[in-house]
Scaffold this motif. Structure first.
Motif, PDB file in Angstrom:
ATOM      1  N   GLY A  68       0.840  -1.184   0.002  1.00 22.45           N
ATOM      2  CA  GLY A  68      -0.022  -0.060  -0.112  1.00 22.45           C
ATOM      3  C   GLY A  68       1.025   1.183  -0.009  1.00 22.45           C
ATOM      4  N   TYR A  69       1.855   1.355   0.666  1.00 24.23           N
ATOM      5  CA  TYR A  69       2.948   2.298   0.761  1.00 24.23           C
ATOM      6  C   TYR A  69       3.433   2.640  -0.735  1.00 24.23           C
ATOM      7  N   LEU A  70       3.955   1.566  -1.239  1.00 23.08           N
ATOM      8  CA  LEU A  70       4.422   1.837  -2.640  1.00 23.08           C
ATOM      9  C   LEU A  70       3.541   2.231  -3.940  1.00 23.08           C
ATOM     10  N   LEU A  71       2.367   1.638  -3.576  1.00 22.81           N
ATOM     11  CA  LEU A  71       1.316   2.116  -4.495  1.00 22.81           C
ATOM     12  C   LEU A  71       0.911   3.786  -4.218  1.00 22.81           C
ATOM     13  N   ALA A  72       0.730   4.106  -3.029  1.00 27.34           N
ATOM     14  CA  ALA A  72       0.586   5.422  -2.919  1.00 27.34           C
ATOM     15  C   ALA A  72       1.626   6.355  -3.312  1.00 27.34           C
ATOM     16  N   GLY A 124       2.817   6.863   2.410  1.00 26.31           N
ATOM     17  CA  GLY A 124       3.297   6.764   1.166  1.00 26.31           C
ATOM     18  C   GLY A 124       3.072   7.872   0.478  1.00 26.31           C
ATOM     19  N   LEU A 125       1.775   8.456   0.393  1.00 24.34           N
ATOM     20  CA  LEU A 125       1.490   9.811  -0.290  1.00 24.34           C
ATOM     21  C   LEU A 125       2.420  10.914   0.067  1.00 24.34           C
ATOM     22  N   ALA A 126       2.489  10.854   1.135  1.00 23.64           N
ATOM     23  CA  ALA A 126       3.503  12.016   1.873  1.00 23.64           C
ATOM     24  C   ALA A 126       5.107  11.875   1.425  1.00 23.64           C
ATOM     25  N   ALA A 127       5.592  10.696   1.339  1.00 21.39           N
ATOM     26  CA  ALA A 127       6.873  10.350   0.840  1.00 21.39           C
ATOM     27  C   ALA A 127       7.007  10.459  -0.651  1.00 21.39           C
ATOM     28  N   GLY A 128       6.010  10.322  -1.473  1.00 23.92           N
ATOM     29  CA  GLY A 128       5.842  10.418  -2.720  1.00 23.92           C
ATOM     30  C   GLY A 128       5.954  11.976  -3.164  1.00 23.92           C
ATOM     31  N   LEU A 129       5.722  13.026  -2.379  1.00 22.76           N
ATOM     32  CA  LEU A 129       5.570  14.401  -2.312  1.00 22.76           C
ATOM     33  C   LEU A 129       7.068  14.851  -1.910  1.00 22.76           C
ATOM     34  N   MET A 130       7.441  14.286  -0.734  1.00 25.59           N
ATOM     35  CA  MET A 130       8.681  14.758   0.029  1.00 25.59           C
ATOM     36  C   MET A 130       9.962  14.384  -0.704  1.00 25.59           C
ATOM     37  N   VAL A 223       1.013   4.196 -13.062  1.00 26.99           N
ATOM     38  CA  VAL A 223       2.408   3.839 -12.267  1.00 26.99           C
ATOM     39  C   VAL A 223       1.742   2.821 -11.357  1.00 26.99           C
ATOM     40  N   SER A 224       0.959   3.031 -10.306  1.00 25.14           N
ATOM     41  CA  SER A 224       0.597   2.058  -9.199  1.00 25.14           C
ATOM     42  C   SER A 224       0.504   0.842  -9.729  1.00 25.14           C
TER      43      SER A 224
END
Length: 472
Positions: A68-72, A124-130, A223-224
């Motif tokens: 879930g983390y990777l997909l987000a 994961g959503l936050a990491a993909g932005l950070m 992508v996900s």
């Protein structure tokens, strides 16, 4: 032609272009976010079995904590550029850092697996932005003539954090509860926030471009879906099973639809026209293969020690320290070489060196001398530092300052998909080896050979980048 002259100046002045103190301060701040993102993934992956046992969840369920983390992360990468133009890249990084820290804290107090999976999706959503926002800040502060040396600092987190993650995670699980795998992010987040508010540049965020919702669905979902389908190869051991082929095909269809939509739009969600820049497209293509080799090695090495040699988590982590140490030592020099000679030239030799240090592992017996294995891993770490990161630096140096938000997103997407391909390659080889009745060591030997081949492909693609830079 403007960018071409800038690239030429990059190599001519790299030895004399001093990096100002404020750029190093910016790099030091951004590294906090990079360490959090990379270390968190390796820590949680190590602790999945313990977390599942404590929460009473099956392995199939608890795997979604990682999936879930990777997909987000794949979804938010596609919207990062739009958000950076809308709110400003520093505000975006600070907001993502806060969100990552808060969701990390919440994960530690999740009452059951369902809550934990949901919170990990938000994380994961936050990491993909950070991660890309931090790279954008660094790229804009450094400029093309200093990109290699500054990006080398971030590379320390990219290579070092996953290498030390198993050791730290094993020690934490041996003495503390799994909740500390998430709580460890709190001090990093607080320090990073304080330093970011003090030292990161302000400004930006003047664009009023509306969000392309359909484009987000096509790109983020595409992508996900591709990453998920490739990750399912590790579960099924087959590339033709429905759980693999269906999401990959749907994902590719979504990405194709997004590509058509973006090329027709004057204000696309992601500026895919950047691939018309030959230096950028060559660097990202080579980065795709280099990412596949790097992520594949990082997945294969722990399995090599745990499954083939029967070592525990802590001992496995200790065995991987040489690989991480090699990368940390070499990255600063790799950055200087990139600024001096260009990312293409460095990456050609660097990826060949990765292949030359990984391939011998394909011929070693199961009882190979431990010193020889550690020497090869240390050398592979050295090589990785001058294989992958110069390509990232070259991609960012090839675009204009205002194009960096889209460039960082596209580079990270290509690396993540390439990483999924590398991990899938490892999974297919190991599963086929088992199904064919080969000896366990034969499967690992063939997997190391496959990853060496990816590095050779990355070196070949880097020759195109080198050619473009020499023409410049």
């Amino acid at each position: 032609m403007t960018q071409t002259r800038s690239d030429t100046r990059t190599f001519e002045t790299a030895d004399t272009e001093k990096i100002p103190a404020h750029v190093w301060r910016t790099a030091g701040v951004v590294v906090f976010g990079a360490i959090m993102g990379m270390l968190d993934t390796s820590l949680v992956n190590i602790g999945l079995h313990t977390i599942g046992a404590d929460l009473g969840a099956s392995l199939a369920t608890i795997q979604w904590v990682a999936s879930g983390y990777l997909l987000a992360l794949g979804v938010s990468l596609t919207v990062c550029g739009w958000l950076a133009r809308r709110v400003g890249v520093t505000r975006l990084w600070l907001g993502a850092l806060i969100a990552f820290t808060v969701t990390s804290t919440a994960c530690a107090f999740a009452p059951d697996a369902g809550w934990l999976i949901g919170l990990r999706i938000l994380q994961g959503l936050a990491a993909g932005l950070m991660i890309p926002a931090g790279q954008t800040i660094l790229g804009q502060a450094a400029g093309p003539q200093r990109m290699g040396r500054v990006m080398g600092v971030v590379g320390i987190a990219v290579v070092g954090a996953p290498a030390i993650g198993p050791t730290i995670g094993g020690l934490m699980l041996a003495h503390w509860s799994w909740e500390w795998l998430f709580l460890i992010n709190i001090p990093f987040g607080l320090v990073g926030l304080a330093l970011g508010l003090r030292y990161l540049p302000r400004g930006g965020g003047t664009a009023t471009q509306p969000l392309d919702v359909l484009g987000l669905v096509l790109a983020g979902g595409g992508v996900s879906a591709v990453v998920y389908g490739l990750s399912e190869i590790g579960v099924t051991g087959s590339v033709t099973s429905l759980s693999v082929s269906l999401p990959v095909l749907l994902g590719l269809a979504g990405l194709a639809g997004f590509l058509v939509r973006a090329l027709r739009s004057t204000l696309p969600l992601l500026d895919v026209r950047l691939f018309g820049n030959r230096a950028f497209s060559a660097a990202t293509t080579a980065g795709f293969f280099a990412g596949g080799a790097m992520f594949g090695v990082m997945v294969l090495l722990p399995l090599y020690f745990q499954e083939l040699h029967g070592t525990g988590l802590v001992r496995t982590g200790v065995n991987l320290l040489g690989f991480g140490l090699g990368g940390v030592i070499m990255l600063p020099l790799g950055g200087k070489l990139t600024d001096r000679f260009g990312g293409g030239s460095v990456a050609v030799l660097g990826n060949l060196a990765v292949a030359a240090t990984v391939l011998p592992l394909a011929f070693l017996p199961v009882d190979a001398n431990g010193f020889l294995v550690q020497s090869l891993l240390f050398a592979a770490g050295l090589a990785t530092a001058v294989g992958a990161m110069p390509l990232v630096s070259a991609a960012y140096a090839a675009v204009r300052r205002e194009q960096l938000p889209d460039a960082t997103a596209l580079v990270n997407i290509m690396q993540r998909v390439g990483g999924a391909v590398g991990v899938a390659l490892v999974a297919v080889i190991l599963s086929r080896a088992t199904a064919s009745g080969w000896t366990p060591v034969s499967g690992y030997q063939l997997a190391f050979a496959g990853l060496a081949a990816l590095s050779v492909a990355a070196s070949a693609a880097s020759t195109v980048l080198r050619s473009r830079q020499r023409q410049s």
